[in-house]
Enzyme design. Structure first.
Site, PDB file in Angstrom:
ATOM      1  N   GLU A 115       0.863  -1.179   0.000  1.00 29.19           N
ATOM      2  CA  GLU A 115       0.000   0.000   0.000  1.00 29.19           C
ATOM      3  C   GLU A 115       0.897   1.226   0.000  1.00 29.19           C
ATOM      4  O   GLU A 115       1.671   1.425   0.932  1.00 29.19           O
ATOM      5  CB  GLU A 115      -0.853   0.049   1.278  1.00 29.19           C
ATOM      6  CG  GLU A 115      -2.081  -0.807   1.250  1.00 29.19           C
ATOM      7  CD  GLU A 115      -2.887  -0.664   2.548  1.00 29.19           C
ATOM      8  OE1 GLU A 115      -3.790  -1.474   2.735  1.00 29.19           O
ATOM      9  OE2 GLU A 115      -2.597   0.237   3.360  1.00 29.19           O
ATOM     10  N   ASP A 117      -5.456   9.457   9.934  1.00 28.59           N
ATOM     11  CA  ASP A 117      -4.153   8.930  10.319  1.00 28.59           C
ATOM     12  C   ASP A 117      -3.665   9.488  11.642  1.00 28.59           C
ATOM     13  O   ASP A 117      -3.884  10.646  11.965  1.00 28.59           O
ATOM     14  CB  ASP A 117      -3.131   9.249   9.229  1.00 28.59           C
ATOM     15  CG  ASP A 117      -3.241   8.293   8.062  1.00 28.59           C
ATOM     16  OD1 ASP A 117      -3.001   7.088   8.281  1.00 28.59           O
ATOM     17  OD2 ASP A 117      -3.596   8.740   6.959  1.00 28.59           O
ATOM     18  N   TYR A 152     -10.940  -4.277   3.818  1.00 29.04           N
ATOM     19  CA  TYR A 152      -9.974  -3.933   4.858  1.00 29.04           C
ATOM     20  C   TYR A 152     -10.756  -3.773   6.150  1.00 29.04           C
ATOM     21  O   TYR A 152     -11.531  -2.832   6.288  1.00 29.04           O
ATOM     22  CB  TYR A 152      -9.284  -2.631   4.442  1.00 29.04           C
ATOM     23  CG  TYR A 152      -8.110  -2.168   5.282  1.00 29.04           C
ATOM     24  CD1 TYR A 152      -8.023  -2.410   6.644  1.00 29.04           C
ATOM     25  CD2 TYR A 152      -7.087  -1.445   4.692  1.00 29.04           C
ATOM     26  CE1 TYR A 152      -6.950  -1.970   7.384  1.00 29.04           C
ATOM     27  CE2 TYR A 152      -6.004  -0.984   5.430  1.00 29.04           C
ATOM     28  CZ  TYR A 152      -5.940  -1.250   6.776  1.00 29.04           C
ATOM     29  OH  TYR A 152      -4.879  -0.790   7.517  1.00 29.04           O
TER      30      TYR A 152
END
Lengths: 268, 410
Positions: free
Chosen positions: A49, A60, A175
């Site tokens: 990734e 994040d 995911y």
């Protein structure tokens, strides 16, 4: 068979989970980043990734924020990210490459242009952090047109009623974000992973990978028992952070770290 | 120069946003999967609450008793004489408890947090007014409160930081990015993603993912509703023009909304021109911004060719933000609302002029509306009426203004 399907099939045939590694493209500079990615791919990483650095990465944690900041300060642009991907694709024709990105980067210059450039650079799939399936039809159409796959996220807060929606949107893999929160290394692996995976598997035949907070070989090993793939990001980004004073040493350290973590994917 | 466009007449303002949170091409809900369900829950809870007479009654009671509504409509006699044109009225949101319109939304949302049984509240703040309002309502209702604020803003709005702490809120400085409002929103979203099960995020502007732009607008509609009936009572007619400053755009949407269908009423939003319209030196999204997606919604954004968000600048922390509320983007495109900008030096001048002529020290944010108001009043006839929304008071800005003027206070 496409590269993503092949990568998971290969791992499965070796009785292990696929190892999905994340690095921010261009962290801390183009040349070092390319070397770090090479080190990952030479040490058993199955899927890479590539984080596309964004000024406002709100999903994040600090580790990845700082990585994006370093990359942008080091002069990374979309064109340079594609250049880096192209270089990797040429050297590693088999390895699936996935962009891990934010929607404004995809949208602002035209979805079509973004997707076709990614395809031309040799990318296999697109994971857009802040693009839930409900908002994704334009991206999905462009990806279908250009033969790029999509990756979507399932969170612990996702109710089972939404799983079919997400399963229908994803074409590459799913995911599962194993905990509420942002990216970053944690002390332990979240609970409830086998149950969550079982619920997702009722709605899809796609591979399901697990990530967020996984940082040690023991973590990888624990998750690999249940998941088709294990994602490690921040722990690898930390290798870069810890060797910033001596960039030439990053690739070597990255290779060692990858080899150690990949060993955890074996299912006993 | 200002068209009272009829293009927007076809779509009723009340019908927007649609079920997906869209105002035409703008808005939506672009968030990580972890938040999708929380936003849906919030939409549902809000939808039920707004039709629940008990909720509405409680909201109105607190707006009156705690916030101090209704606020006055004030004739700015000396400023009017100074300009020599239109009659200038102020809508006095600066008189509200905690010092700005932000309390309208904070009360509305804290009641929703209680309804959802969430004991913890987070907020972002730029100038600190939304943070102070949130800290106040959390103190009042006994909820745990954490406010994220850019480190640069903490310095220029130190007084508000102390006010929040006095009321029991934890203020967390954000060192990421350019350390202003945008970075505080990022950090608040990260907190919310992590603690979504027990935390409500009281977003403070008409921004972000659906249902926030709609909900925040609705909580501020009271400004325009009051102004409308006060003006009819005082002047027997509607104003000719209404001016408000626009950061995210909550006070502007609030004062504009109930006049959107009155085509005789010109509506003007004023953005922050900072040092002038050069890259990185302003926050006027309609001057050089382009369509993009930031922090949950699709709207006009100051960004570079790659889609990286640009640095912004404004003397007012509350307007120093790279994106504009999606409903503003919609009414800008339909032509119903005109957008102008005011630069820092003009703001400093009118801040002092208003203080001197009216005995009212406006917030630096609100002063942007006053800058445009003074310009427009001079161009308008004496029998015309101009309404300026004074969204907040300038007490919080006095230290910063003194510093900019070279005055040593202590």
């Amino acid at each position: 068979m496409d590269r993503i399907t092949q990568a998971f099939a290969r791992a499965r045939s070796q009785n292990r989970a696929a190892f999905v590694a994340y690095l921010c493209a261009g962290d801390p500079d183009f040349a070092t980043s390319l070397e770090a990615c090479r080190a990952l791919l030479r040490n058993g990483v199955d899927i890479l990734e590539l984080g596309v650095p964004f000024s406002d990465p709100l999903a994040d944690g600090l580790t990845n924020q700082l990585a994006a900041q370093r990359a942008l300060e080091g002069g990374m642009t979309m064109a340079r990210v594609n250049e880096l991907a192209t270089a990797l694709r040429t050297e590693f024709p088999e390895v699936p490459l996935v962009f891990y990105t934010y929607y404004n980067l995809v949208f602002s210059n035209g979805i079509e242009a973004y997707v076709s450039a990614a395809k031309a650079a040799g990318l296999d799939a697109l994971l857009t952090l802040d693009l839930p399936p409900e908002e994704s039809s334009d991206v999905a159409e462009a990806c279908a047109r250009h033969g790029l796959k999509t990756v979507f996220i399932v969170a612990p807060t996702t109710p089972s009623a939404r799983l079919p929606v997400i399963a229908a949107a994803a074409t590459g893999f799913i995911y599962y974000v194993s905990r509420e929160g942002v990216t970053g290394v944690r002390d332990s692996v979240a609970g409830g992973i086998p149950e969550a995976l079982a619920a997702i598997k009722k709605h899809t035949t796609l591979p399901v990978v697990v990530g967020f907070g996984i940082g040690t070989r023991a973590h990888v090993s624990e998750v690999a028992r249940h998941a088709d793939g294990v994602v490690v990001g921040s722990a690898l980004v930390n290798v870069i952070r810890d060797h910033l004073q001596n960039r030439a040493s990053i690739a070597g350290a990255m290779g060692q770290k990858a080899a150690d973590l990949v060993a955890g994917t074996a299912r006993a | 120069m200002v068209s009272t466009a009829s293009t927007s007449a076809a779509v009723s303002p009340e019908s927007l946003p649609d079920a997906h949170g869209r105002f035409g091409a703008f808005g939506g809900a672009y968030v990580p999967e972890t938040l999708v369900t929380a936003l849906k829950e919030l939409s549902e809870v809000y939808e039920t609450a707004r039709h629940d007479p008990a909720y509405v009654e409680e909201l109105h009671r607190h707006l009156k008793e705690f916030a101090g509504r209704p606020t006055e409509l004030y004739f700015a006699e000396r400023l009017t004489a100074h300009c020599g044109g239109a009659k200038i009225y102020f809508k006095r949101e600066d008189l509200l408890h905690t010092g700005a319109h932000k309390i309208n939304n904070a009360i509305g949302q804290v009641l929703l947090a209680r309804r959802m049984g969430k004991p913890r509240v987070i907020a972002e703040t730029g100038a600190g007014q939304h943070g102070v309002a949130t800290a106040a309502v959390c103190a009042k209702f006994g909820l745990q409160c954490r406010v994220y604020m850019g480190a640069v803003d903490m310095e220029r709005q130190a007084l508000n930081v102390f006010r929040m702490r006095l009321m029991g809120a934890e203020v967390v400085g954000v060192e990421a990015g350019q350390k202003t409002l945008k970075d505080a929103v990022n950090e608040a979203m990260r907190d919310w993603v992590t603690n979504v099960r027990d935390t409500h995020y009281i977003l403070g502007s008409a921004l972000g993912a659906h249902p926030y732009p709609m909900m925040v607008r609705d909580f501020h509609r009271v400004i325009g509703k009051e102004a409308r009936s006060q003006m009819l009572e005082r002047e027997g007619r509607l104003p000719d023009e209404i001016i408000a400053c626009v950061g995210g755009g909550s006070n502007a949407m609030g004062v504009f909304f109930d006049f959107l269908k009155d085509e005789s009423v010109r509506l003007v939003g004023v953005e922050a021109g900072g040092h002038g319209i050069r890259q990185g030196e302003h926050a006027a999204r309609f001057e050089g911004g382009k369509l993009g997606v930031l922090q949950g919604c699709k709207t006009y954004i100051l960004q570079n060719a790659d889609g990286q968000i640009e640095l912004t600048h404004s003397v007012s922390a509350g307007l120093d933000y790279a994106a504009i509320g999606p409903e503003h983007a919609y009414y800008r495109d339909t032509g119903r609302v005109r957008y102008a900008y005011a630069c820092d030096d003009e703001v400093m001048e009118i801040f002092q002029l208003c203080s001197r002529l009216e005995g009212i020290i406006p917030a630096l944010e609100s002063t942007h509306a006053l800058v445009e108001g003074v310009k427009r009043a001079k161009q308008m006839r004496k029998d015309e009426i101009l309404l300026i929304n004074v969204s907040g008071r300038g007490d919080k800005d006095v230290n910063q203004v003194a510093k900019l003027l070279g005055v040593k206070l202590f």
